[in-house]
Design a protein around this motif. Structure first.
Motif, short mmCIF file in Angstrom:
data_model
loop_
_atom_site.label_atom_id
_atom_site.label_comp_id
_atom_site.label_asym_id
_atom_site.label_seq_id
_atom_site.Cartn_x
_atom_site.Cartn_y
_atom_site.Cartn_z
N MET A 91 -23.18 5.72 -1.32
CA MET A 91 -21.89 5.04 -1.47
C MET A 91 -21.60 4.10 -0.31
N GLY A 92 -22.40 4.18 0.73
CA GLY A 92 -22.23 3.27 1.85
C GLY A 92 -20.99 3.51 2.69
N THR A 93 -20.50 4.73 2.69
CA THR A 93 -19.29 5.01 3.47
C THR A 93 -19.64 5.28 4.93
N ASP A 94 -18.70 4.91 5.80
CA ASP A 94 -18.83 5.22 7.22
C ASP A 94 -17.43 5.37 7.80
N TRP A 95 -17.30 5.34 9.12
CA TRP A 95 -16.00 5.59 9.74
C TRP A 95 -15.02 4.44 9.60
N GLN A 96 -15.49 3.27 9.22
CA GLN A 96 -14.61 2.10 9.13
C GLN A 96 -13.83 2.13 7.81
N LYS A 97 -12.51 1.97 7.91
CA LYS A 97 -11.64 2.08 6.74
C LYS A 97 -10.69 0.88 6.63
N PRO A 98 -11.22 -0.33 6.53
CA PRO A 98 -10.34 -1.50 6.45
C PRO A 98 -9.44 -1.51 5.23
N PHE A 99 -9.85 -0.81 4.17
CA PHE A 99 -9.05 -0.78 2.95
C PHE A 99 -7.67 -0.19 3.18
N LEU A 100 -7.52 0.65 4.22
CA LEU A 100 -6.21 1.24 4.49
C LEU A 100 -5.20 0.20 4.95
N GLU A 101 -5.70 -0.91 5.45
CA GLU A 101 -4.84 -1.99 5.90
C GLU A 101 -4.78 -3.13 4.89
N THR A 102 -5.87 -3.37 4.19
CA THR A 102 -5.94 -4.49 3.25
C THR A 102 -5.21 -4.22 1.95
N ALA A 103 -5.35 -3.03 1.40
CA ALA A 103 -4.70 -2.73 0.12
C ALA A 103 -3.19 -2.91 0.26
N PRO A 104 -2.55 -3.49 -0.74
CA PRO A 104 -1.11 -3.74 -0.63
C PRO A 104 -0.27 -2.47 -0.60
N VAL A 105 -0.80 -1.41 -1.18
CA VAL A 105 -0.08 -0.13 -1.23
C VAL A 105 -1.03 0.98 -0.82
N VAL A 106 -0.54 1.91 -0.03
CA VAL A 106 -1.28 3.13 0.27
C VAL A 106 -0.36 4.29 -0.06
N ILE A 107 -0.83 5.19 -0.91
CA ILE A 107 -0.05 6.38 -1.26
C ILE A 107 -0.67 7.57 -0.53
N VAL A 108 0.13 8.23 0.28
CA VAL A 108 -0.32 9.44 0.96
C VAL A 108 0.32 10.61 0.24
N VAL A 109 -0.50 11.49 -0.30
CA VAL A 109 -0.02 12.62 -1.10
C VAL A 109 -0.02 13.87 -0.22
N PHE A 110 1.11 14.56 -0.21
CA PHE A 110 1.27 15.77 0.59
C PHE A 110 1.51 16.98 -0.30
N GLU A 111 0.97 18.13 0.14
CA GLU A 111 1.36 19.42 -0.42
C GLU A 111 2.64 19.85 0.31
N VAL A 112 3.63 20.33 -0.43
CA VAL A 112 4.87 20.79 0.19
C VAL A 112 4.84 22.32 0.26
N HIS A 113 4.84 22.83 1.48
CA HIS A 113 4.85 24.28 1.70
C HIS A 113 6.24 24.75 2.09
#
Length: 199
Positions: A91-113
């Motif tokens: 898949m060619g993944t590594d530590w670099q995550k430019p998509f977190l800044e480039t994508a117009p929206v980032v949804i962070v999903v949390f479990e609620v305890h």
């Protein structure tokens, strides 16, 4: 019924995880409705133990990227097993995550305890996992691409997203249109006969 089920399966078979996003904005109403669909997921005791943090602020997304890359750099360099590195190599993944800044929206999903204003959940991880599956399907159905990113560890996301300690990050999902030059690995999914057992 059969044609409807086949059409949905065919549509989902075309879904691919994307790591190269266009920065073009997406209609936030689409995001809202996808989250609404996700929140219909079944959950233990119907407690609906999820929170969807929708991030569009450029500075906050940059902060998220830098924090995630710091964790991922350490993970890939020291904590990841050789088996894991071999598994994700195609898949060619590594530590670099430019998509977190480039994508117009980032949804962070949390479990609620359990917390001051939330009861003890039952089957929180399973419930939130089902909700994320519905979210992926809803976003794809609407014509948007996404990716499930799970940095390890994820506790830093509480600070980035201003969430209380009883909420635990489950997944980070950049959302948007694929970049014009986006490529995806040529992965083969298992056939129906490999995953379906009749008794």
């Amino acid at each position: 019924m059969i044609s409807t089920a086949r059409a949905f399966a065919d549509r989902m078979a075309a879904r691919r995880s994307v790591r190269d996003f266009s920065s073009a904005p997406v209609p936030l109403e689409v995001i809202d409705q996808a989250v609404r669909a996700a929140s219909t997921a079944p959950s233990g005791a119907n407690l609906q133990p999820w929170r969807f943090v929708v991030m569009t602020d450029r500075d906050r997304k940059r902060q998220l990227r830098y924090a995630a890359e710091a964790e991922e750099r350490e993970f890939y360099a020291r904590r990841a097993s050789p088996d894991w590195l071999d598994a994700v190599a195609p898949m060619g993944t590594d530590w670099q995550k430019p998509f977190l800044e480039t994508a117009p929206v980032v949804i962070v999903v949390f479990e609620v305890h359990q917390g001051p204003s939330s009861p003890k959940p039952y089957y929180a991880k399973e419930s939130v996992g089902i909700a994320v599956g519905l979210l992926i399907a809803a976003l794809h159905h609407a014509g948007l691409a996404t990716l499930t990113h799970t940095p390890v560890p994820m506790r830093f996301l509480n600070e980035v997203c201003d969430r209380p300690p009883e909420e635990r990050a489950f997944a980070v999902m950049p959302v948007g249109y694929p970049a014009e030059d986006a490529t995806v690995p040529d992965l083969v999914r298992k056939s129906l006969s490999e995953v379906l057992v009749r008794r």
